[in-house]
Motif scaffolding. Structure first.
Motif, PDB file in Angstrom:
ATOM      1  N   ARG A 125      63.499  17.768  82.321  1.00  0.00           N
ATOM      2  CA  ARG A 125      63.523  17.431  80.898  1.00  0.00           C
ATOM      3  C   ARG A 125      63.224  15.948  80.719  1.00  0.00           C
ATOM      4  O   ARG A 125      63.819  15.109  81.386  1.00  0.00           O
ATOM      5  N   GLU A 126      62.293  15.634  79.834  1.00  0.00           N
ATOM      6  CA  GLU A 126      61.970  14.245  79.500  1.00  0.00           C
ATOM      7  C   GLU A 126      62.582  13.944  78.127  1.00  0.00           C
ATOM      8  O   GLU A 126      62.331  14.653  77.159  1.00  0.00           O
ATOM      9  N   ALA A 127      63.389  12.887  78.052  1.00  0.00           N
ATOM     10  CA  ALA A 127      64.064  12.573  76.793  1.00  0.00           C
ATOM     11  C   ALA A 127      64.483  11.115  76.797  1.00  0.00           C
ATOM     12  O   ALA A 127      64.241  10.381  77.762  1.00  0.00           O
ATOM     13  N   THR A 128      65.118  10.689  75.718  1.00  0.00           N
ATOM     14  CA  THR A 128      65.611   9.323  75.634  1.00  0.00           C
ATOM     15  C   THR A 128      66.922   9.203  76.412  1.00  0.00           C
ATOM     16  O   THR A 128      67.576  10.202  76.720  1.00  0.00           O
ATOM     17  N   THR A 129      67.317   7.961  76.698  1.00  0.00           N
ATOM     18  CA  THR A 129      68.544   7.749  77.459  1.00  0.00           C
ATOM     19  C   THR A 129      69.765   8.371  76.776  1.00  0.00           C
ATOM     20  O   THR A 129      70.550   9.062  77.441  1.00  0.00           O
ATOM     21  N   PRO A 130      69.987   8.172  75.467  1.00  0.00           N
ATOM     22  CA  PRO A 130      71.162   8.810  74.845  1.00  0.00           C
ATOM     23  C   PRO A 130      71.141  10.332  74.959  1.00  0.00           C
ATOM     24  O   PRO A 130      72.180  10.956  75.190  1.00  0.00           O
ATOM     25  N   GLU A 131      69.976  10.939  74.807  1.00  0.00           N
ATOM     26  CA  GLU A 131      69.869  12.393  74.920  1.00  0.00           C
ATOM     27  C   GLU A 131      70.160  12.850  76.342  1.00  0.00           C
ATOM     28  O   GLU A 131      70.811  13.878  76.565  1.00  0.00           O
ATOM     29  N   LEU A 132      69.673  12.088  77.326  1.00  0.00           N
ATOM     30  CA  LEU A 132      69.914  12.447  78.721  1.00  0.00           C
ATOM     31  C   LEU A 132      71.381  12.298  79.083  1.00  0.00           C
ATOM     32  O   LEU A 132      71.950  13.146  79.777  1.00  0.00           O
ATOM     33  N   VAL A 133      71.999  11.220  78.623  1.00  0.00           N
ATOM     34  CA  VAL A 133      73.428  11.014  78.885  1.00  0.00           C
ATOM     35  C   VAL A 133      74.237  12.164  78.282  1.00  0.00           C
ATOM     36  O   VAL A 133      75.157  12.704  78.909  1.00  0.00           O
ATOM     37  N   ALA A 134      73.883  12.557  77.065  1.00  0.00           N
ATOM     38  CA  ALA A 134      74.577  13.674  76.422  1.00  0.00           C
ATOM     39  C   ALA A 134      74.368  14.969  77.202  1.00  0.00           C
ATOM     40  O   ALA A 134      75.287  15.774  77.353  1.00  0.00           O
ATOM     41  N   GLY A 135      73.165  15.165  77.727  1.00  0.00           N
ATOM     42  CA  GLY A 135      72.873  16.364  78.509  1.00  0.00           C
ATOM     43  C   GLY A 135      73.660  16.412  79.805  1.00  0.00           C
ATOM     44  O   GLY A 135      74.157  17.467  80.206  1.00  0.00           O
ATOM     45  N   VAL A 136      73.791  15.272  80.466  1.00  0.00           N
ATOM     46  CA  VAL A 136      74.586  15.205  81.703  1.00  0.00           C
ATOM     47  C   VAL A 136      76.053  15.473  81.395  1.00  0.00           C
ATOM     48  O   VAL A 136      76.721  16.252  82.070  1.00  0.00           O
ATOM     49  N   ARG A 137      76.562  14.819  80.351  1.00  0.00           N
ATOM     50  CA  ARG A 137      77.975  14.967  79.993  1.00  0.00           C
ATOM     51  C   ARG A 137      78.306  16.411  79.606  1.00  0.00           C
ATOM     52  O   ARG A 137      79.397  16.911  79.911  1.00  0.00           O
ATOM     53  N   ALA A 138      77.376  17.094  78.958  1.00  0.00           N
ATOM     54  CA  ALA A 138      77.608  18.471  78.514  1.00  0.00           C
ATOM     55  C   ALA A 138      77.368  19.501  79.606  1.00  0.00           C
ATOM     56  O   ALA A 138      77.612  20.685  79.401  1.00  0.00           O
ATOM     57  N   GLY A 139      76.890  19.056  80.766  1.00  0.00           N
ATOM     58  CA  GLY A 139      76.611  19.988  81.848  1.00  0.00           C
ATOM     59  C   GLY A 139      75.260  20.661  81.748  1.00  0.00           C
ATOM     60  O   GLY A 139      74.959  21.573  82.517  1.00  0.00           O
ATOM     61  N   GLU A 140      74.416  20.208  80.811  1.00  0.00           N
ATOM     62  CA  GLU A 140      73.085  20.791  80.671  1.00  0.00           C
ATOM     63  C   GLU A 140      72.127  20.236  81.728  1.00  0.00           C
ATOM     64  O   GLU A 140      71.093  20.848  82.016  1.00  0.00           O
ATOM     65  N   LEU A 141      72.444  19.068  82.269  1.00  0.00           N
ATOM     66  CA  LEU A 141      71.638  18.441  83.316  1.00  0.00           C
ATOM     67  C   LEU A 141      72.530  18.127  84.507  1.00  0.00           C
ATOM     68  O   LEU A 141      73.667  17.673  84.346  1.00  0.00           O
ATOM     69  N   ASP A 142      72.005  18.342  85.710  1.00  0.00           N
ATOM     70  CA  ASP A 142      72.738  17.979  86.922  1.00  0.00           C
ATOM     71  C   ASP A 142      72.596  16.488  87.215  1.00  0.00           C
ATOM     72  O   ASP A 142      73.558  15.827  87.615  1.00  0.00           O
ATOM     73  N   LEU A 143      71.384  15.972  87.037  1.00  0.00           N
ATOM     74  CA  LEU A 143      71.074  14.578  87.331  1.00  0.00           C
ATOM     75  C   LEU A 143      70.136  14.061  86.252  1.00  0.00           C
ATOM     76  O   LEU A 143      69.423  14.833  85.606  1.00  0.00           O
ATOM     77  N   ALA A 144      70.092  12.741  86.084  1.00  0.00           N
ATOM     78  CA  ALA A 144      69.166  12.167  85.111  1.00  0.00           C
ATOM     79  C   ALA A 144      68.873  10.711  85.463  1.00  0.00           C
ATOM     80  O   ALA A 144      69.766   9.969  85.872  1.00  0.00           O
ATOM     81  N   PHE A 145      67.612  10.329  85.311  1.00  0.00           N
ATOM     82  CA  PHE A 145      67.212   8.930  85.395  1.00  0.00           C
ATOM     83  C   PHE A 145      67.330   8.336  83.995  1.00  0.00           C
ATOM     84  O   PHE A 145      66.620   8.757  83.082  1.00  0.00           O
ATOM     85  N   VAL A 146      68.221   7.373  83.824  1.00  0.00           N
ATOM     86  CA  VAL A 146      68.448   6.765  82.519  1.00  0.00           C
ATOM     87  C   VAL A 146      68.263   5.255  82.619  1.00  0.00           C
ATOM     88  O   VAL A 146      68.324   4.682  83.706  1.00  0.00           O
ATOM     89  N   ALA A 147      68.038   4.639  81.462  1.00  0.00           N
ATOM     90  CA  ALA A 147      67.902   3.179  81.400  1.00  0.00           C
ATOM     91  C   ALA A 147      68.970   2.655  80.454  1.00  0.00           C
ATOM     92  O   ALA A 147      68.715   2.432  79.270  1.00  0.00           O
ATOM     93  N   PRO A 148      70.195   2.459  80.934  1.00  0.00           N
ATOM     94  CA  PRO A 148      71.278   2.022  80.054  1.00  0.00           C
ATOM     95  C   PRO A 148      71.043   0.610  79.551  1.00  0.00           C
ATOM     96  O   PRO A 148      70.488  -0.234  80.252  1.00  0.00           O
ATOM     97  N   ASP A 149      71.457   0.353  78.327  1.00  0.00           N
ATOM     98  CA  ASP A 149      71.266  -0.980  77.755  1.00  0.00           C
ATOM     99  C   ASP A 149      72.552  -1.790  77.800  1.00  0.00           C
ATOM    100  O   ASP A 149      72.675  -2.806  77.128  1.00  0.00           O
ATOM    101  N   ALA A 150      73.541  -1.323  78.606  1.00  0.00           N
ATOM    102  CA  ALA A 150      74.795  -2.051  78.769  1.00  0.00           C
ATOM    103  C   ALA A 150      75.067  -2.253  80.252  1.00  0.00           C
ATOM    104  O   ALA A 150      74.452  -1.610  81.102  1.00  0.00           O
ATOM    105  N   ALA A 151      75.986  -3.165  80.543  1.00  0.00           N
ATOM    106  CA  ALA A 151      76.289  -3.482  81.938  1.00  0.00           C
ATOM    107  C   ALA A 151      77.059  -2.363  82.616  1.00  0.00           C
ATOM    108  O   ALA A 151      77.104  -2.310  83.843  1.00  0.00           O
TER     109      ALA A 151
END
Length: 331
Positions: A125-151
Motif C-alpha cells: 500500500r502506498e499512502a501518506t505517513t499519517p495514513e500508514l501509521v494509522a494502518g499499522v496501529r489498526a493492524g491493517e499493515l504489518d510493516l510500513a516505511f514512514v517519514a515522521p516529522d517529529a523526533a
C-alpha cells in the motif's frame, strides 16, 4: 467434548482394544479408559460394548464415528494450515510505503523475498505517513516505511530501522543553477517552486527548511504525485526539493543546498518489537539485515547508521554527523 477424547475414541475403534489403543497413544491404559468414560458420561451413552476380548461399537458409538472423524480431520487441517503459515509455505504480508521512498529498493527486496517464499502473498500500500501509521496501529499493515516529522514515533508504533535521505534541489536542464554543484538558500528567493503536498514527511521537511532559512517560496504549482512533480520540473515550470535519488533517477540536475544541508529520516515501523506474523518477521529480517531467517542469503540492505532512534534524533545535524545517506545495497 474434547479433541483428545475423540482421538482416544478413534484409537480404540482403530486398534480394537483399550490396551492397544493406549500403546498407540503413548499413555497408560487407565488414562485412556478414563478419557473414554468421561466422553460417554458427557454424551449420556456407552460407545463400546466391552463384554468380549475386542470391544465393538454400540449404536451410539457408530452414530458418533462420522462426526469424530470429521472433527479430527478438521483439527489436523487446522494444524497443517498453521504449520504452513509458520513455515512460510503460505500466508500474507502487508507492507506500506510513502510515495517518495528512495533509501531502499523496495521492488528488488520484495522480489527477493518472493523468490524465497513464493507461496506468501505480498500486499503493498502506498499512502501518506499519517495514513500508514494509522494502518499499522489498526493492524491493517504489518510493516510500513514512514517519514515522521517529529523526533519520536507516535505511541503504539515501534521503529525497526532508520535511514537518512539527502535532499537536493532539482531543476530543468539548462536552468541557471543546473551546472552548480551547490547553492545557498538565499539564491532561491526568486525561483518558482513546484511543491509536493501529500501529507507529512517530504512536505514537512521542505517547509521546515524554508522556514528555518526565512525563504518564502513562490509556489507556481503543487502536486500530490512525485512523478508529476518531476515532469513539471523537467518542463521548466519551477524547481523542487526532493530526495537525491529521485532527481538522479529522473536524470535531472541535482544541486546540493547549503546553510543548512537538508535531509529527512525514513523509518521502517511496526506495532511490536517482533511481528507476530511469520511472513512479516521474515520480511523484516530481509529489509533490516538483508538476511532472511533460516536462509544463507547475506546481501545486506542496511539502514544508514543502523539505530533508528539515533537517526531520528540526528536528522538536523550536519552531514558529517549523519548516517550514510546513500541507498542501501539491494538484496
Amino acid at each position: 467434548m474434547e479433541i483428545r477424547q475423540l482421538r482416544h475414541f478413534m484409537a480404540v475403534v482403530t486398534h480394537g482394544t483399550f490396551t492397544a489403543a493406549a500403546r498407540a497413544e503413548l499413555i497408560v491404559q487407565s488414562a485412556l479408559s478414563t478419557s473414554v468414560r468421561n466422553l460417554e458420561r458427557e454424551l449420556g451413552a456407552e460407545l463400546f460394548d466391552r463384554t468380549g476380548r475386542r470391544v465393538i461399537l454400540t449404536e451410539a458409538g457408530r452414530a458418533l464415528l462420522p462426526s469424530a472423524r470429521s472433527v479430527l480431520a478438521g483439527a489436523q487441517a487446522g494444524r497443517d494450515a498453521v504449520a504452513a503459515v509458520s513455515g512460510l509455505a503460505t500466508g500474507r504480508v502487508r507492507i506500506g510505503t510513502i510515495q517518495t521512498l528512495t533509501c531502499v529498493d523496495l521492488a528488488a527486496e520484495l522480489a527477493a523475498f518472493h523468490r524465497l517464499w513464493p507461496g506468501v502473498q505480498i500486499s503493498l500500500r502506498e499512502a501518506t505517513t499519517p495514513e500508514l501509521v494509522a494502518g499499522v496501529r489498526a493492524g491493517e499493515l504489518d510493516l510500513a516505511f514512514v517519514a515522521p516529522d517529529a523526533a519520536e514515533l507516535p505511541d503504539g508504533i515501534v521503529g525497526f530501522a532508520a535511514w537518512h535521505e539527502d535532499l537536493v534541489l532539482i531543476t530543468a536542464p539548462g536552468h541557471r543553477l543546473a551546472a552548480a554543484r551547490r547553492t545557498l538558500i538565499k539564491d532561491l528567493a526568486d525561483e518558482p517552486f513546484v511543491d509536493f503536498r501529500a501529507g507529512t514527511g517530504l512536505e514537512t521537511a521542505v517547509r521546515r527548511l524554508a522556514a528555518h532559512c526565512g525563504l518564502e517560496r513562490r509556489i507556481t504549482c503543487d502536486v500530490t504525485q512525485i512523478r508529476l512533480l518531476v515532469e513539471l520540473v523537467r518542463a521548466g515550470i519551477g524547481v523542487a526539493i526532493v530526495p537525491r535519488r529521485i532527481g538522479e533517477d529522473a536524470g535531472l540536475p541535482c544541486v546540493g543546498i547549503r546553510q543548512p544541508e537538508p535531509g529527512r529520516t525514513v523509518v521502517l515501523a511496526g506495532r511490536a518489537p517482533r511481528p507476530r506474523n511469520p511472513a512479516a518477521e521474515a520480511l523484516l529480517g530481509r529489509l533490516t539485515t538483508g538476511r532472511a531467517p533460516g536462509t544463507g542469503d547475506a546481501s545486506p540492505a542496511r539502514p544508514g547508521g543502523g539505530d533508528y532512534g539515533r537517526a531520528l534524533r540526528g536528522a538536523g545535524h550536519a552531514a558529517a554527523d549523519r548516517p550514510d545517506d546513500r541507498r542501501p545495497p539491494a538484496g
